[in-house]
Structure formats: structure tokens, C-alpha cells
Write an enzyme that holds these catalytic residues in place. Sequence first.
Site, PDB file in Angstrom:
ATOM      1  N   PHE A 161       0.578  -1.290  -0.049  1.00  0.00           N
ATOM      2  CA  PHE A 161       0.047   0.108   0.248  1.00  0.00           C
ATOM      3  C   PHE A 161       0.869   1.311   0.007  1.00  0.00           C
ATOM      4  CE2 PHE A 161      -2.111  -3.300   2.491  1.00  0.00           C
ATOM      5  CZ  PHE A 161      -3.535  -3.314   2.047  1.00  0.00           C
ATOM      6  N   ASP A 162       0.456   1.993  -0.593  1.00  0.00           N
ATOM      7  CA  ASP A 162       0.964   3.491  -0.578  1.00  0.00           C
ATOM      8  C   ASP A 162       0.428   4.111   0.555  1.00  0.00           C
ATOM      9  OD1 ASP A 162       2.117   6.171  -0.834  1.00  0.00           O
ATOM     10  OD2 ASP A 162       0.546   6.970  -2.240  1.00  0.00           O
TER      11      ASP A 162
END
Length: 303
Positions: A161-162
Amino acid sequence: MPYDLTEPLVIGISSRALFNLEEENKLFEEQGLEAYISYQKEHENDILSKGSAFPLVEAFLRLNQPGKKKIVEVIVMSRNSPDTSLRIFQSIQAYNLDITRAALTGGAEIAPYLKAFKTDLFLSANSTDVKQAINNGIAAGRIITGTTSTNDKLDQIRIAFDGDAVLFSAEAERVFQKLGLQAFNDHEKDHANEPLQRGPFANFLMTLSNLQVQFKSTSESPIRTALVTARDAPAHERAIKTLRNWNVRVDEAFFLGGAPKTDVLSAFGAHIFFDDQEIHTAAAAGQVPSAVVPYRDGDDPNS
């Protein structure tokens, strides 16, 4: 007793995310619906090749054990009509995927049905459906089609995930876009002890974290997560403390300070990577399946 969809992790997947339907989609765009319908009927028994999200779905379904309650439920959510969906289900059976439920809307919007199916994650190649899902509070990503995972390890799901505008809200990203990097770092340092607000994938990460707890007795959890962010010191502190405040964990974290994400994602072996910036997902998609997370209405830091 009715089947309770609130118990398993529910993944909604479009047919074009699960299978490679790029030629069929091109036919639809260039020649229209009738040509698409005719083609699908003529090729009803031709098994589709795997799409970008196929490895992720396959890995998730392996969490389910015969004779036990399902941990994961995968539901096909497609704008296909029932009449054109037979090829999809033929392909599902050919790959021995335990997918038995579907929402086939015949061209209508998918979004109204996501909450009806208690959807935790929605993956689609249709940007309109994904944006509507995000606006309705569902974790959703527009999958970059035409890629497959190089990670064939089905006994461990790897999701990257960013941070900002994905796990976290876009509040800090807005400071960066309007005032620049130094102002962003100063702002995050000053607010290091204030948890960031939840982004569109916060609840999904929490659900994954709860699943990981269920497998704590095993030597290796079947789910491994990573935060892959452009943040670096001193902005890293607020991200870490926010996750701590939420009482969730990520197994790995990479604070890249603007360095490319692609090689890190490849080394991590992500089955999928979620990011709000198309420049990152486009680059990463050459190595790992990637999905763009659109901004919720009113959240776009560039507006």
C-alpha cells in the site's frame, strides 16, 4: 439459515480484472455491444487466460479450508449480462476457483450492489465503477490490465500500500501539493503525535490485520503487508504512530523519499500494489499487478 456475508472477507472482482478480456473489450469499444455479445457466445467454451488480479484471487481463495467456514468470499461483479457471462463461469470452473456468487448487472452501475454484498475490496478495470465505490466507502482500485504477478507463492498473500490518500487521508498530501516538500516535512514533524485520518484502504488493512491474528499460531502468516511510501524522515514518524494508534500492523515499511518504488515492490513480491498516483502504478505494473486508488470526491489535493 441464510449465508452471512458479514463473516468472511468479501472481495468483489470484475471479469476483466480476473481474466484477460482486453481483446473483447476492444471489440466492444470499436464495434459495440451486439458484436461483443455475439463474440462471447461464439467463444463460450474458450477458456480465458488469467488477468492481472487472478494470482491475488487464487492466493486468497487458498485461505479457505474444505469443511470449514469460509475466510474469504470472492464474488464476480460485472457489467456483463447473464447471457454473456457463461464464458466467465466456464473459465472459473476450468481453473478450479471456488467462486459461486455473482452480480451481473447487464450494463448498469455496480456501486449500488457493493454494500448489499458486504464488499470489503472491489477490483475493476472500469474507472467509473471504482470511483463510485470509493465514494461509497468501499476500498476499491482500478486494476492495470495486461499484467500478471511474478509471485507464484500462493501460500502467502503479499499486498503493498501507498500511504497518503490510500491508507491515510489526503490531508498531508494536500500540504505537499500546495506548499512543497519542506512545508510538508515541517507540517508532519509538528503533527507527529496526531494520527492521520483514515484513507479509503484503512478499514481493509484493519480487516487484513485481524485475519493475521487468526493465524498467529502458524510459523508463517499467510498474509504479509507492506507500506511503500514516498515519505522519509522526519515524516515517517507520523505514519508509524498513526498505524500504532489504529492498533494495526504492517509487516514491512519502505520510506523511499521519492526514490522509485518499482524495484522494492518487485523484491517484496507483491500480488498487488495500491497507489493514488498513476505515475507510480504505471511504472510498477511492469513488475507487479497494480491498481490506482482514485480520490474521493472533495479529496483531490491537486484541486
